[in-house]
Design an enzyme around this catalytic site. Structure first.
Site, PDB file in Angstrom:
ATOM      1  N   THR A 160       0.747  -1.039  -0.188  1.00  0.00           N
ATOM      2  CA  THR A 160       0.119   0.136   0.046  1.00  0.00           C
ATOM      3  C   THR A 160       0.975   1.376  -0.163  1.00  0.00           C
ATOM      4  O   THR A 160       0.555   2.480  -0.688  1.00  0.00           O
ATOM      5  CB  THR A 160      -0.969  -0.050   1.190  1.00  0.00           C
ATOM      6  N   HIS A 215       1.860   1.935  -3.334  1.00  0.00           N
ATOM      7  CA  HIS A 215       0.719   2.728  -4.030  1.00  0.00           C
ATOM      8  C   HIS A 215       0.950   4.082  -3.912  1.00  0.00           C
ATOM      9  O   HIS A 215       0.502   4.996  -4.627  1.00  0.00           O
ATOM     10  CB  HIS A 215      -0.467   1.959  -3.750  1.00  0.00           C
TER      11      HIS A 215
END
Lengths: 348, 348, 348, 348
Positions: C44, C47
């Site tokens: 994450t 990202h």
């Protein structure tokens, strides 16, 4: 006893059937010969009748179809101990092998070597049918014959509804063919707080009303997601029972499921379905249960208990009664979309 | 708003109570002050009134008892966000600590540091009661006040019945006090196939009839084991809900349980009980579940769903309505064995 | 105590981050200020760093990312009772609302109003982080800091593995990122009989070997279905843990699942996936579980118990240790495919 | 093949047995004649040998006892399809009726019409034993014969441990006879975090140490409750496995169980036991499971999987190997308290 009987026979690899005289079948030492009192028609029978691609791949004519029935025991093999002539019975028509992993750990309903009577062997659209003793289910003589003939699809409904908790839960039933309609009754009897019935066919929606679904919705013309949200405080339903096998309906089912809810999938989609797994299953923390057949034989005990207790009024689902010789007419009725469950009665 | 209110007060360490004026309680930033609309009497209140050994060990006077109620929010603390004045509410009166192992793994109903409002802190037999926001349960304004006042014991019944599978199962409810009577309604609503109600008190047996138990039996005069065997094909019941707390009744419950069945134990025996564990649990392969309180807050959602769906007719259980100032009279009614659930209404 | 601290900051809506001085955050009465000892990098975070479409839709700069960490309590708000300065802690970074249906019935891991620290609020890639007391998890001081920093993804693995029965079952882990690798250890520790690890990346396959998977297979070059069939007597695996989020891998997972088996889905596919529901779920009678986050807080107790008992050797998964100021280098390592779990240490 | 064989025979209704020549038994069309390779001694065999009240009520001499064994298929009946001569096998010696409610809903382990080979029919303390095909369990030829002979009690242990969640849970095993000792291995293999073993017999405590229980305690001399409390942060154990059948030990087991925990009861108390149900089950919210036999055949698959995976080192439990003709000596060893599992080998 006569040596021949009338039967509906798939005689060759093409559409249609013949109703004709065939020999009364012989039975083995652990088998039971049952005189058919009533038999019901399933969508599978229509596939066989129409000789669609599934039927072409699975059926080996000549075959007597029919896997929903009840009858009276006529003769029993010498090793049979649990029933005797005169007993009123139905049967689980999935004959599990009894020897594979699944059979031995309580998952006989997904036995990999299953044979289905009426699909892989001669079935119940005849005056007589042969059933292994292991698969016979003895019925209370007080049970109406029509109910006795629909235990197979009722069992699908019971298995689907009771595969996880249903009491005090809201439920959406997606697709209101006979099994979906039965599921309305079963869910209500088992404490579902609100039953949404989703169905595009008007005749079926009327039957869903007759089965006392709380909200009958038409996905083709209504904003089902908005209506479910409104009735559930924006949360969605606790349980979805997918009975349609249609891709759009399946996706709608997942959409209206609440986060943390349960989906039981029974309807068979004809081809792969595209689903937003991330949104609809993973982030939702959903539980998805594939449902096949009936649990052997827990589902049967559950059905028996609910029926004996008078908790299931299934009468609206039985829309037509025909002599078995009118089988072809039954097929036309099914195709018209104006019939739900059709019960056939042998001539003798 | 007035500074004082009427309340039922256990003023000192002896039998009896006083109905008198006390200050309206103050509330903290995360608490809610509720105007009591109706409150119901529990057997626990009788223990406190009579000042029995349990009460002597647990209660610290002065105390306002009362842990079954509904009311209208009067004031809310500054941090409260989920309710506001005018909301119709009830409350879970077991205030769990929220920090222990049990609280953090979904077992708050057996929190080891629980405080019970009406037992360990001032309760609802008064014009006003203070409840932490976390424990408030918002009600549909359409719910009858009498039903709103009995959610605590109804929750016991729901938790007991739904602690494991109940649909399509036969069930024996042992002891028909209010919770046992509620359990009849809940079991029936959730698909129990046959409900046996066992009770020695005639008044309670009549109420069990009014709640539509299928078979109401008197263990003092009838051969319950034989009658259950007869009605279950010699198998016994699938589920036993023990609501009596009496040793003989508990043993009878285990006796009539079928092999492989489930017992939920809710009734509190006053002292150790002798049981044939080998025969009644081990060889029987029984599942025995100790039941305490209500699941926080799954049971409350279940109750709400069943009540909203109109699946529970509890009216026969509410045998008496009294002004709260007649509390002592309510105690006498309870002792007579002729009352089940008594609902009290404050004067203002 | 200093007024400023070093932090990794997503300063604006574009790729990259800045490592810079920011104020030490303030904390409320029920919050805890934790000095970060170690923090780990999650996909994450990449990202967010790369500012991909998901990040563009979710992240509101400026933000300090980081949701895997352990540290030492520096200060506590005045209402905090369960920890005090000096305690060694980690935290559940999903802050559930506590008031919705899901939160109140034990499904807080899918709370619909969740805020994630490090995504929706400033996180742990800094010298200090603020955590609500409710989400703090106290650790044994003996636990290595590196292990303390990876409890979030380890919890994903524990939740996935223990979502249903695992003891004495064969299991296929599809995708061997850090969570998949952790799942190998957890499954083995909890009695899985055979662990198949499926992974196309060579570096990850080597790590799967180091974690003692029984069979490490490369779906890109090997006939996984045939190999699984051979090793399982033609039956397939009892359990599939989907950790990849890739459509082909998901389909392969369903293919090698035995009839009647269980699939836990954790990996997040970026778009809808087409699946043969009839063959892979319905006829198979499969149970499919969507897995999100960690159960609050049952998963944390399970992790703690397994770690304290010495049942999990996770060391091969921690491939890199970097100063927190080298965050950008960590991102490059992740993109190279040669890193698994990277642990960052603050300068002070 | 010889017409006679050596066997241990209970010849008449009095203490003792005779080792003598008897005819090799005949077998039916669905039965299997197995040459016994190894057979183990159970406490039940000692009851039969000593002709205690239980034996007097159950056993009808002449009888060949013995229900723990493995062997090689010698001959098969004409309907047998799943094994053939030369196969290495063991067997489930509880022959369930297959037709009762319990058998048909997956509870065959508590079939009410069960016949036990070695108790109700001739068993395995002989050169040959006859087993129905349905009860044969095929073994991997690589399994040591000693392990093959103890699958019946190992199955008891597996059934008891895996009757509910065990991974990441603390567990107390009360009573360290062979099944308790096996349970230590099974619990550890399946992820139990801490295993407490409680046993008054010194020899058994040493074996519990050899099985790597984390804490081996003597209830006769140690304050077990205090020690468990200390090791569990005052909470108690998550799981209790009662293997002793002694009233005091059972009560101690319930005492050390944590609130919300699970008890599996396997040990058979000789008479009713007094328990504080209110404190120990109801307020504790405990789950109590009666355990009998082995699940047919899920437990067998679990055993097979754990053994094949090399997860169970059971060697310390097998304390003695004797020729079968020394059966009486084996009985003396058992009575001495210095033996755990004794494996007997036929002469030929």
């Amino acid at each position: 006893m006569s040596q021949s009987m009338q039967a509906v026979v798939k005689t060759s690899a093409k559409p249609g059937v013949e109703v004709r005289e065939v020999p009364v079948p012989s039975y083995g030492p652990s088998e039971v010969l049952v005189k058919v009192d009533a038999a019901s028609v399933c969508g599978t029978d229509l596939h066989i009748y129409d000789w669609d691609p599934w039927a072409q791949g699975r059926i080996h004519p000549p075959l007597i179809p029919g896997h929903e029935f009840c009858g009276t025991v006529a003769k029993v093999g010498e090793q049979v101990t649990t029933v005797r002539p005169g007993d009123f019975v139905s049967a689980e028509m999935h004959v599990a092998c009894g020897k594979c992993l699944q059979c031995r750990i309580g998952q006989a309903h997904v036995c990999q070597y299953v044979k289905i009577i009426g699909v892989d062997a001669n079935g119940a659209f005849a005056d007589f049918v042969v059933i292994p003793e292991s698969n016979i289910w003895k019925l209370d003589p007080a049970l109406p014959r029509e109910y006795g003939s629909i235990l197979d699809p009722l069992g699908n409904a019971v298995h689907t509804v009771l595969a996880a908790e249903i009491a005090a839960r809201s439920v959406a039933i997606v697709g209101c063919g006979p099994i979906g309609l039965f599921a309305i009754a079963v869910a209500r009897a088992c404490g579902a707080s609100t039953v949404f019935a989703l169905e595009v066919n008007e005749h079926r929606r009327k039957l869903a009303q007759a089965m006392h679904a709380d909200h009958v919705l038409n996905p083709a013309t209504e904003d089902v997601a908005a209506m479910v949200a409104e009735k559930t405080g924006g949360i969605g339903v606790d349980v979805v029972l997918e009975m349609s096998g249609h891709a759009d309906a399946m996706r709608l089912g997942f959409q209206i499921l609440r986060t943390g809810g349960r989906v039981s999938l029974l309807g068979i989609p004809a081809k792969p379905v595209e689903l937003d797994f991330a949104r609809d299953i993973i982030f939702k923390g959903a539980t998805v249960l594939g449902i096949n057949g009936r649990k052997m034989y827990e589902t049967w005990y559950q059905m028996e208990a609910l029926l004996k207790a008078g908790k299931l009024d299934l009468s609206p689902v039985i829309t037509h009664r025909l002599p078995m010789s009118d089988f072809a007419h039954g097929m036309e009725l099914l195709k018209s979309g104006e019939a739900s469950k059709i019960v056939l009665t042998p001539a003798k």
